[in-house]
Structures are given as structure tokens and as C-alpha cells.
Scaffold this motif. Structure first.
Motif, PDB file in Angstrom:
ATOM      1  N   CYS A  71      17.012 -24.668 -68.551  1.00 19.65           N
ATOM      2  CA  CYS A  71      17.936 -25.808 -68.609  1.00 19.65           C
ATOM      3  C   CYS A  71      17.117 -27.089 -68.661  1.00 19.65           C
ATOM      4  CB  CYS A  71      18.843 -25.799 -67.387  1.00 19.65           C
ATOM      5  SG  CYS A  71      17.959 -26.136 -65.846  1.00 19.65           S
TER       6      CYS A  71
ATOM      7  N   ALA B 285      16.631 -29.145 -66.426  1.00 23.27           N
ATOM      8  CA  ALA B 285      15.853 -29.299 -65.202  1.00 23.27           C
ATOM      9  C   ALA B 285      14.666 -28.322 -65.160  1.00 23.27           C
ATOM     10  CB  ALA B 285      16.749 -29.090 -63.985  1.00 23.27           C
TER      11      ALA B 285
ATOM     12  N   SER C 176      14.791 -24.890 -65.151  1.00 22.64           N
ATOM     13  CA  SER C 176      14.996 -23.556 -64.556  1.00 22.64           C
ATOM     14  C   SER C 176      15.470 -22.580 -65.622  1.00 22.64           C
ATOM     15  CB  SER C 176      16.056 -23.609 -63.459  1.00 22.64           C
ATOM     16  OG  SER C 176      15.705 -24.553 -62.485  1.00 22.64           O
TER      17      SER C 176
ATOM     18  N   HIS D 105      17.740 -20.031 -66.666  1.00 20.07           N
ATOM     19  CA  HIS D 105      19.041 -19.484 -66.253  1.00 20.07           C
ATOM     20  C   HIS D 105      19.438 -18.295 -67.114  1.00 20.07           C
ATOM     21  CE1 HIS D 105      20.575 -22.704 -63.563  1.00 20.07           C
ATOM     22  NE2 HIS D 105      19.906 -23.541 -64.332  1.00 20.07           N
TER      23      HIS D 105
ATOM     24  N   CYS E 236      20.315 -24.942 -58.600  1.00 18.87           N
ATOM     25  CA  CYS E 236      19.495 -25.705 -59.544  1.00 18.87           C
ATOM     26  C   CYS E 236      20.010 -27.137 -59.632  1.00 18.87           C
ATOM     27  CB  CYS E 236      19.533 -25.055 -60.920  1.00 18.87           C
ATOM     28  SG  CYS E 236      18.565 -25.969 -62.136  1.00 18.87           S
TER      29      CYS E 236
ATOM     30  N   CYS F 200      20.409 -28.920 -62.094  1.00 20.11           N
ATOM     31  CA  CYS F 200      21.263 -29.186 -63.259  1.00 20.11           C
ATOM     32  C   CYS F 200      22.733 -28.938 -62.959  1.00 20.11           C
ATOM     33  CB  CYS F 200      20.827 -28.351 -64.459  1.00 20.11           C
ATOM     34  SG  CYS F 200      21.388 -26.636 -64.390  1.00 20.11           S
TER      35      CYS F 200
END
Ligand SMILES: [Zn+2]
Length: 379
Positions: A199, A201, A203, A205, A258, A260
Motif C-alpha cells: 500500500c 504506507a 505494507s 497487504h 496499518c 493506511c
């Protein structure tokens, strides 16, 4: 619950695993011919056929309809661009083999495909001209580009790099990101489907609206870190349904929320494959697994002079290490440091230290093959 399937089972019963009556032999022949000619356009009854780049055992054969192919390409784009599609996006895609999947263009986005077999110098000239805003490729290739950028040969200014197909090690990620001044994200996919995407940010996913992942715990936690292997069910694929399909990957999960805002499961790290896990005898008489990360860490701690390496375990009581060290380095000293570091790591977990054979005969993997720094090749 339905039983699980793996690649071997799916390939053995391939003829009954597609909904379009595709036969294994003709499909395999088309895929092999495409690999040999490096022309990936031919279709089989309107279906795209391809081979997965499995590192061991059975080769995976996949078939996709035109609709699934378009959905795949569109989804991967939307997810990796994080919804911000603007004019002037130029994506350089480095892949082992091209297939129909990867030749997609639109008015907003330009895609350029680079064959991993292409000599690096040639690729750099083409990249300097293309000036990609996003570079997608295996981390070993991204690291080579970063080195070329450091030397001034490569002069690109991507805003993002995306790692695919190989294990992305944290140190390598940091180096690539620092060199280009841009984040390194990941796409985790198998020929069995698109599994996870980083994402904004950063991470990774699981794409839970496309794929359902179940996680099976693996034996032998290290430092209290659990390792998991995924069983995937693709919610979109119809031509070759993927239902409770067991992958051989070893993952660490992250259950923290997270930044995001998405609550889709975050994969903390992809460590490698289950057959890259080394096993050593314990003093007490059992055996215990060493996940690739622990041996990579031991190598990292051993000596800053190591340029690259490969660790291969053939039997439980031996380990072979091939090092690449610069000519000016004191090879004997590096070898002793590696030996000490591996011995200490293995002993820490109450294991009998195996015979460790170390040389400086490291050979880089041939172009187009996946890098596996740690591998267990025991029979
Ligand atoms: Zn996120």
C-alpha cells in the motif's frame, strides 16, 4: 472443508482442472515453444497459456481467458498505482519471460517490457531513454540498477521501485531506496494469482477481495517469530479455478494495524520457499528448522566484505557456502568470519554444528533464473 491441492496434483490432473477442456500436452507445447522463441503471443483456443518459473519439481502450467487477463492487468495497475493514475506514468517491467499478460498500454500509462535475458548495459541505455517513473523487477536486478546508478551509468529518476519474484532482503531494500531516493514496494504473486501488493504506507497487504489466503503454521519458531505457509483460493479465476491451493512459500505475518487504514492482512516478510529451510540435528537428538532469514542474518553479521553468497545444504550434517569477495579482501579472514558466524548461529539453537565447507567460487545465477541465496537441495 475441501482438501488442499498443490502444483504436483494440479499438473498430474491438469485435464480435469480447467473449465474449458484444455489438455495438458497441447497447452504445454504452446508454452514451451513460446519460451524457446521468446514470442508469447500464440494463444490456445483464445486462451493465454504460460509456464511458472518454479525453482524445483513440477513446472506449473497456467491458462487464462482474455477477460481474466485484462482483469489481472487492470487490477495490478490500479493496486500498484494506489489509485492515482495521472498522465505520464511510465512503467518499466523486467520479467523472466514475457507473456501476453504484460503487453498492455493505455493513453495514460506507458508500459515497457524488458526481458531479464537482455544484457544489463543494453537495458540501462534503454532505461535512460525511457525514463520510467516506476521500475518493476526482481530485487537482484533492482540492486544491479542501483549499483549502475551509483556509478553514473544509469540516470533514471523513478518515484517508486517494485520488487517481484524473489525474496527482498531488508538491507537490499534500504540500499535500493537510498540510491534512488524512492520507496521500494512489493507485488507478491504466483502464477496461481495476485496475492498481495504494497500500500502507499509500504505494507504488503493480501488482496482480500481477489484472493482468500489461509495460513498454516510451520514448525520451529525462531526468536518467537511464527512462520506460515499460505493456502490460496482465488475468487476471480474461472478458466483454471484455484481452490485451496497450497503454495510452498514461507511467510511472516504482521497483525498490527496499518497506517493506511486497510484491515487486509499484512505480510511482514516473504522469506523464501519451504524447501529453502535448512535442517540441523539438535544436541538432544531431534532436528530443527533454520529459516532462510536466520542464515542470511548470520552472513550479514559475518563480514562487510561479502559481495554475494550462496548457502546450499545437501545433507543435515553439511553446509556448503560459496562466497563472492573482492580481490583486495583477505579471503581467508572472511572465510573464517563466515564459519564463526554460522557456527555461533547454529549452536545458539542447541544444534550440532555441521561440517561447513566454504570457498570463494561463487557464481552468479544465470540471467533469467531466480536468485536463491539459501537453498536446501537434500534428496
Ligand atoms: Zn497499508
Amino acid at each position: 472443508m475441501l482438501p488442499t491441492v498443490d502444483k504436483a496434483a494440479m499438473m498430474t490432473h491438469f485435464d480435469s482442472y480447467t473449465t474449458r477442456g484444455v489438455r495438458y500436452e497441447p497447452a504445454l507445447n504452446i508454452a514451451l515453444e513460446a519460451e524457446q522463441r521468446r514470442d508469447f503471443r500464440p494463444l490456445l483456443d483464445g486462451l493465454t497459456v504460460g509456464l511458472s518459473s518454479g525453482t524445483s519439481g513440477h513446472r506449473g502450467l497456467f491458462v487464462l481467458s482474455a477477460t481474466e487477463q485484462a482483469a489481472w492487468a487492470g487490477t495490478i495497475l490500479a493496486r500498484t498505482l494506489h489509485g492515482t493514475i495521472s498522465r505520464g506514468v511510465r512503467v518499466a517491467f523486467f520479467l523472466r519471460s514475457n507473456s501476453n499478460l504484460y503487453e498492455q498500454t493505455g493513453s495514460f500509462i506507458r508500459f515497457r517490457y524488458f526481458d531479464l535475458m537482455m544484457p544489463l548495459a543494453e537495458a540501462i541505455v534503454a532505461l535512460n531513454q525511457f525514463q520510467p517513473t516506476i521500475v518493476v523487477g526482481p530485487p537482484s536486478l533492482l540492486a544491479l540498477l542501483a549499483t549502475a546508478q551509483d556509478r553514473g551509468a544509469s540516470r533514471i529518476r523513478p518515484t517508486r521501485l517494485i520488487s517481484v519474484a524473489e525474496v527482498l532482503e531488508p538491507e537490499e531494500r534500504a540500499y535500493i531506496a537510498a540510491t534512488f531516493g524512492a520507496p521500494v514496494h512489493e507485488i507478491y504473486q504466483a502464477t496461481e494469482g495476485l496475492l498481495a501488493v504494497s500500500c502507499a504506507a509500504g505494507s504488503l497487504h493480501v488482496q482480500e477481495d481477489i484472493v482468500r489466503l489461509q495460513f498454516e503454521p510451520l514448525d520451529g519458531d525462531e526468536h518467537g517469530v511464527a512462520h506460515w505457509t499460505p493456502i490460496i483460493t482465488d475468487l476471480w479465476r474461472r478458466t483454471q479455478p484455484i481452490i485451496r491451493y497450497r503454495l510452498q512459500d514461507v511467510l511472516q505475518l504482521d497483525d498490527d494495524p496499518c497506517a493506511c487504514g486497510s484491515d487486509w492482512q499484512v505480510i511482514k516478510r516473504i522469506e523464501g520457499r519451504r524447501d529453502d529451510v535448512c535442517w540441523f540435528d539438535t544436541i538432544g537428538g531431534g532436528r530443527r528448522p533454520f529459516f532462510p532469514d536466520s542464515l542470511r542474518r548470520a552472513m550479514l553479521l559475518a563480514s562487510p566484505a561479502i559481495l554475494d553468497y550462496r548457502i546450499v545444504q545437501h545433507t543435515d550434517d553439511t553446509l556448503r557456502v560459496h562466497l563472492s569477495v573482492p580481490t583486495e579482501a583477505n579471503a581467508a579472514k572472511v572465510i573464517e568470519a563466515v564459519r564463526a558466524s554460522l557456527q555461533a548461529t547454529i549452536a545458539t539453537y542447541g544444534c550440532r554444528v555441521p561440517d561447513i565447507h566454504i570457498d570463494t567460487a561463487f557464481e552468479p545465477p544465470p540471467p533469467g533464473t531466480k536468485r536463491r541465496r539459501v537453498a536446501r537441495l537434500a534428496c
